[in-house]
Design a protein around this motif. Structure first.
Motif, short mmCIF file in Angstrom:
data_model
loop_
_atom_site.label_atom_id
_atom_site.label_comp_id
_atom_site.label_asym_id
_atom_site.label_seq_id
_atom_site.Cartn_x
_atom_site.Cartn_y
_atom_site.Cartn_z
N SER A 86 80.70 43.24 21.64
CA SER A 86 80.84 43.68 20.16
C SER A 86 81.56 42.78 19.56
O SER A 86 81.48 42.85 18.33
CB SER A 86 81.45 44.95 20.15
N GLY A 127 73.76 43.14 18.23
CA GLY A 127 72.67 44.00 17.62
C GLY A 127 71.97 43.38 16.59
O GLY A 127 70.80 44.11 16.34
N SER A 132 86.78 50.91 16.86
CA SER A 132 85.63 51.27 17.85
C SER A 132 85.79 50.27 19.16
O SER A 132 85.22 50.25 20.22
CB SER A 132 84.29 50.85 17.16
N ARG A 168 83.51 51.61 22.19
CA ARG A 168 82.55 52.72 21.77
C ARG A 168 81.58 52.07 21.09
O ARG A 168 81.56 51.58 20.24
CB ARG A 168 83.33 53.68 20.92
N GLU A 169 80.36 52.29 21.84
CA GLU A 169 79.03 52.11 21.38
C GLU A 169 77.96 53.13 21.26
O GLU A 169 78.45 54.33 21.62
CB GLU A 169 78.33 50.81 22.32
N GLN A 170 76.83 52.87 20.76
CA GLN A 170 75.87 54.00 20.52
C GLN A 170 75.62 54.71 21.73
O GLN A 170 75.34 56.03 21.78
CB GLN A 170 74.81 53.61 19.82
N ASP A 171 75.43 53.95 22.83
CA ASP A 171 75.06 54.57 24.06
C ASP A 171 76.03 54.86 25.00
O ASP A 171 75.99 55.66 26.06
CB ASP A 171 73.96 53.76 24.75
N LYS A 209 78.89 50.22 31.84
CA LYS A 209 79.27 51.86 30.83
C LYS A 209 79.96 52.82 31.48
O LYS A 209 79.44 53.61 32.42
CB LYS A 209 77.72 52.07 30.26
N ASP A 239 79.40 58.28 29.33
CA ASP A 239 78.20 58.49 28.53
C ASP A 239 78.55 60.01 28.15
O ASP A 239 78.55 60.85 28.66
CB ASP A 239 77.06 58.49 29.43
#
Length: 376
Positions: free
Chosen positions: A129, A135, A232, A275-278, A317, A320
């Motif tokens: 990130s 992205g 984030s 912290r990401e979208q998924d 990851k 979740d």
């Protein structure tokens, strides 16, 4: 003077390339070569003199086409091994280079030369990130900064027996693995099962401004205050001269254990929580493996949670949100007695724990983290 400066930058970059087996540094783990999570550390055989010379000639020819400022960016990232924040290195995406019978894109070649000699395909990579091009898809230019990328952990294959960690019971407060917990002011106030004290503190605070809190532990004692995370992305490190984050080296600890002191010295650049979208990703920035246990990494029907080994330079990851919210395990005593189990991730530095280790529980690890997420 111009040519001398460029030549000097190119020479320094080549000297800072990722070592392969036989260079004398390949086994130190500083560049994260090898497998991930399952301990499948694949070694890269030292190339023969012909291919080494070919690779050096090709790399030098590419580096000489890069602007001076871009060379300096690349050198800063490579020499600091990602410790110093460096900007993106935007280069043409469609330039291909051939080494022997193998053809590589320009980004892949730089990633192989300066980080992972065993890298085979771009699908093994995850952009971090911190990369400004995160992205975004640009067909013309792509970031080639090797330290804006990480390797992906693969969890498809069954784990070895050493990583199985029994979680089908909860130890009572007077059990040997219960430990003193530091209060917000740093004093020991009461004993609780490992993990419960911080969960209760989080629930009682009612503070919803943060998306997680981090507690740092040395064996059975929490050191310092709870660290609330609003941004984030968070770097957790021991002693890093550049960058902001949670600096463990600034926390006051009375632990005199030689093992704790040794592991502290190896935390180095530590980890990055993002912290990401998924979900929430953990990137191992240090030179040594880390070990992670999370309910969302495993089969929800399993009666055991697994401890996953993450090598340097790899991402996993670790949490979740969707999976955590759907965890319903009414027959699991731990989940009924400690509802926040599904929203807690434990991470140990350097030393693992589990059935085939002398350390059966994370509270026996010298240095470890408890990350507690706010439920949605």
């Amino acid at each position: 003077m111009f040519r001398t400066k460029r030549s000097g930058l190119v020479r320094r970059l080549w000297r800072s390339r990722a070592p392969v087996e036989g260079d004398g540094e390949a086994d130190r783990g500083t560049h994260g070569s090898g497998g991930c999570c399952m301990g499948k550390a694949t070694k890269v055989a030292k190339s023969n003199a012909g291919s080494e010379a070919e690779l050096k000639t090709l790399t030098n020819s590419i580096l000489k086409k890069i602007k001076d400022k871009q060379l300096e960016v690349l050198l800063q990232a490579v020499e600091s091994k990602g410790g110093a924040r460096s900007p993106c290195l935007l280069l043409p995406n469609k330039v291909d280079a051939k080494v022997g019978q193998q053809s590589y894109s320009l980004p892949m070649l730089l990633y192989k030369v300066f980080r992972w000699p065993d890298l085979r395909h771009s699908s093994e990579l995850k952009r971090l990130s911190c990369c400004e091009s995160y992205g975004e898809i640009n067909p013309e230019l792509v970031c080639c900064n090797p330290h804006h990328m990480s390797r992906l952990c693969e969890l498809e294959s069954p784990p070895p027996p050493y990583s199985r960690y029994p979680m089908d019971y909860l130890k009572p407060p007077d059990s040997p693995d219960s430990g003193p917990s530091s209060s917000e002011t740093g004093g020991t106030t009461y004993s609780a099962p490992v993990g419960l004290s911080d969960s209760l503190a989080l629930q009682e605070s009612g503070d919803r401004a943060h998306w997680c809190v981090v507690a740092y532990w040395e064996e059975k004692t929490r050191v310092g205050r709870l660290y609330s995370v609003q941004e984030s992305s968070l770097d957790i490190f021991y002693d890093l001269p550049q960058g902001n984050g949670f600096c463990l080296g600034q926390l006051c600890s009375d632990n005199k254990s030689q093992l704790v002191q040794m592991v502290r010295s190896k935390i180095g650049y530590g980890i990055q929580l993002t912290r990401e979208q998924d979900g929430v990703w953990v990137y191992n920035r240090s030179c040594y493996p880390i070990f992670i246990k999370s309910a969302t990494l495993d089969n929800p029907d399993s009666r055991t949670l697994l401890v996953h080994k993450v090598f340097p330079g790899f991402s996993i990851k670790a949490f979740d949100y969707d999976k955590a919210g759907s965890l319903q395990r009414p027959n699991d005593h731990e989940f009924t007695q400690q509802p926040r189990t599904g929203f807690t991730v434990q991470i140990s530095f350097v030393k693992g724990w589990g059935q085939c280790y002398t350390r059966q529980f994370i509270s026996s690890c010298p240095c470890w983290l408890e990350v507690i997420f706010n439920s949605r």
